[in-house]
Design a protein around this motif. Structure first.
Motif, short mmCIF file in Angstrom:
data_model
loop_
_atom_site.label_atom_id
_atom_site.label_comp_id
_atom_site.label_asym_id
_atom_site.label_seq_id
_atom_site.Cartn_x
_atom_site.Cartn_y
_atom_site.Cartn_z
N GLN A 64 42.35 6.24 -39.81
CA GLN A 64 41.65 7.38 -39.25
C GLN A 64 41.94 8.62 -40.06
OE1 GLN A 64 43.22 8.66 -35.43
NE2 GLN A 64 45.05 7.42 -35.72
N ALA A 112 39.64 8.84 -44.12
CA ALA A 112 39.91 7.59 -43.42
C ALA A 112 39.74 6.39 -44.35
CB ALA A 112 38.99 7.46 -42.22
N ARG A 169 42.20 9.48 -27.92
CA ARG A 169 42.14 8.69 -29.14
C ARG A 169 43.07 7.49 -29.10
NH1 ARG A 169 42.56 11.83 -34.76
NH2 ARG A 169 40.87 12.91 -33.65
N VAL A 197 37.03 6.72 -37.80
CA VAL A 197 37.82 5.51 -37.84
C VAL A 197 37.10 4.50 -38.72
CG1 VAL A 197 38.82 3.63 -36.50
CG2 VAL A 197 38.78 5.92 -35.56
#
Length: 469
Positions: free
Chosen positions: A72, A79, A51, A4
């Motif tokens: 992400q 990402a 998640r 992320v």
């Protein structure tokens, strides 16, 4: 490796460090990658409920630093590419579809940016088109870094990053947006430093005991004749905060800082602030109950004492310090509460919290009949009273009996005291008794044994020294 990426923001004294420290509560793997923070969350998703639940906590609206954007991907470069794309293009591609990686614009790959004009003339505009070219030709013309980046982006080569480690000591500077001429106004900038301190404390699972706030004065407008004790360094000022217990309560530290800044006079405007931790302690995790916790009304005792000391001055908030002496009037001394070590302050606060219950139990016992006292006094000797007079009161004597609102009935005694031979204060030669007064209740009285009298012959002077209340 699910990753992320969130962009750094300019809302704190050191925004990149503050955001990275905040992210450490979700994963121990946080790294600064160009203009964004990288969070490796493959090992943390299950802990936070998946998640989706983890992303909700990352993007919650009440986040203390600033709103964030995120992207992400299966790898960090994917990402990062999604983060650099416009929201419309990301939505059209669909991050979960493998073909979307091939369709990512080439400018989102950092290794390809120096070669974009050449690649554009060749008609190469996406990751997939670049990856379709012969590897040997790419290496000869553009170098191995571009091919390595493609391999890391597609997960064919491992990604290595210098993961963030927190410093051992918190030390954060802050440049003020404008000159501050009033010390209480420094609290506005200090709040930003305190917010960053809280992130550091939570990440290290520690509590602060002592910290300092430093400020730098405008030397061009400083007046050396008005520099007080807080500005012994000339163009700098210093203020130290101490707490009785290690704490992460930033609101309490903010109140203490506000009280102390209200007593500071600035000889010149302030340009820069700096906050540094001087002493911290590890905090033990609290075991929570399965039952609903009862609401605790008000603040703790040591928080109240610290605020009073900051507002009134440490010489105005005193506590009792025990002293090794058998004479009741010398068994304790009064000293400033903040001069005690932090552990002694915490122990004193806990003792005072339970003192009310013990006092009520002692009062109930002393109001009973005389018979129950005999076993207690025979085992422990004379019981010290609840209240001790500052100066003993001499009692009148009638027919060899001490008087106080009428005749006194001696219940227990004597308890002989002979002390004070080795210091400059007068020595004490006394016989203490527990006496009952019809109007005043239980009293603690003693009879003087003057050194000039014959041994074994008591004196005639009686004094009231304490009251059992």
């Amino acid at each position: 490796m699910p990753s992320v990426c969130v962009p750094s923001t300019p809302h704190l004294a050191d925004p990149q460090a503050a955001l990275a420290w905040w992210a450490l509560q979700f994963t121990p793997h946080v790294a600064q990658v160009e203009e964004a923070l990288l969070l490796e969350v493959s090992a943390s998703e299950r802990l936070f409920g998946g998640r989706a639940a983890l992303l909700r906590q990352l993007l919650e609206p009440n986040w203390p630093l600033a709103p964030v954007e995120y992207a992400q991907g299966a790898t960090s470069l994917v990402a990062m590419a999604h983060l650099r794309c416009t929201p419309q293009s990301v939505q059209a591609q669909g991050a979960a579809v493998p073909r979307a990686v091939h369709a990512l614009p080439l400018h989102t790959l950092s290794a390809a940016r120096p070669h974009l004009p050449t690649l554009a003339r060749m008609g190469i505009r996406t990751w997939g088109q670049l990856r379709a070219l012969p590897r040997g030709g790419l290496v000869r013309r553009f170098g191995s870094a571009l091919v390595d980046a493609l391999d890391r982006a597609y997960g064919q080569r491992s990604e290595l990053y210098p993961w963030l480690t927190l410093p051992e000591v918190f030390d954060a500077p802050l440049e003020l947006a404008a000159q501050v001429e009033s010390a209480p106004a420094l609290l506005f900038g200090a709040r930003r430093l305190l917010a960053q301190l809280q992130l550091w404390l939570r990440a290290r699972q520690r509590g602060v005991v002592e910290l300092e706030l430093l400020w730098e004065l405008d030397a061009r407008r400083s007046n050396a004749q008005h520099i007080d004790a807080h500005h012994q360094g000339g163009a700098q000022g210093r203020l130290v905060l101490r707490t009785a217990q290690a704490t992460q309560d930033i609101q309490h530290l903010q109140r203490l800082l506000g009280e102390q800044l209200a007593r500071v006079n600035l000889p010149a405007p302030v340009l820069y602030l700096r906050m540094r931790s001087l002493q911290t302690e590890a905090l033990a995790s609290e075991t929570r109950s399965l039952l609903p916790d009862t609401q605790r009304p008000g603040d703790s005792l040591h928080h109240m004492l610290e605020r009073l000391s900051a507002r009134l001055g440490k010489e105005q908030v005193l506590c009792v310090q025990p002293h090794a002496d058998h004479r009741p009037e010398h068994m304790q001394h009064w000293r400033p509460w903040q001069s005690l070590p932090p552990k002694a302050q915490a122990a004193l606060a806990q003792a005072v919290n339970s003192a009310a219950t013990k006092k009520e139990a002692a009062r109930a016992d002393t109001m009973g009949a005389t018979a129950p006292f005999a076993p207690y006094f025979s085992q422990y000797g004379a019981l010290h009273p609840t209240w001790l007079l500052l100066n003993p009161l001499k009692l009148p004597v009638r027919a060899n009996s001490p008087q106080h609102h009428g005749p006194l009935a001696l219940l227990l005694g004597p308890h002989r005291l002979e002390a004070g031979w080795l210091d400059d204060t007068p020595c004490a030669l006394r016989d203490y008794f527990i006496a009952r007064s019809v109007q005043a209740g239980l009293l603690w009285i003693y009879r003087e044994r003057l050194p000039t009298q014959t041994p074994g012959v008591p004196g005639d002077d009686w004094y009231l020294h304490g009251v059992f209340g």
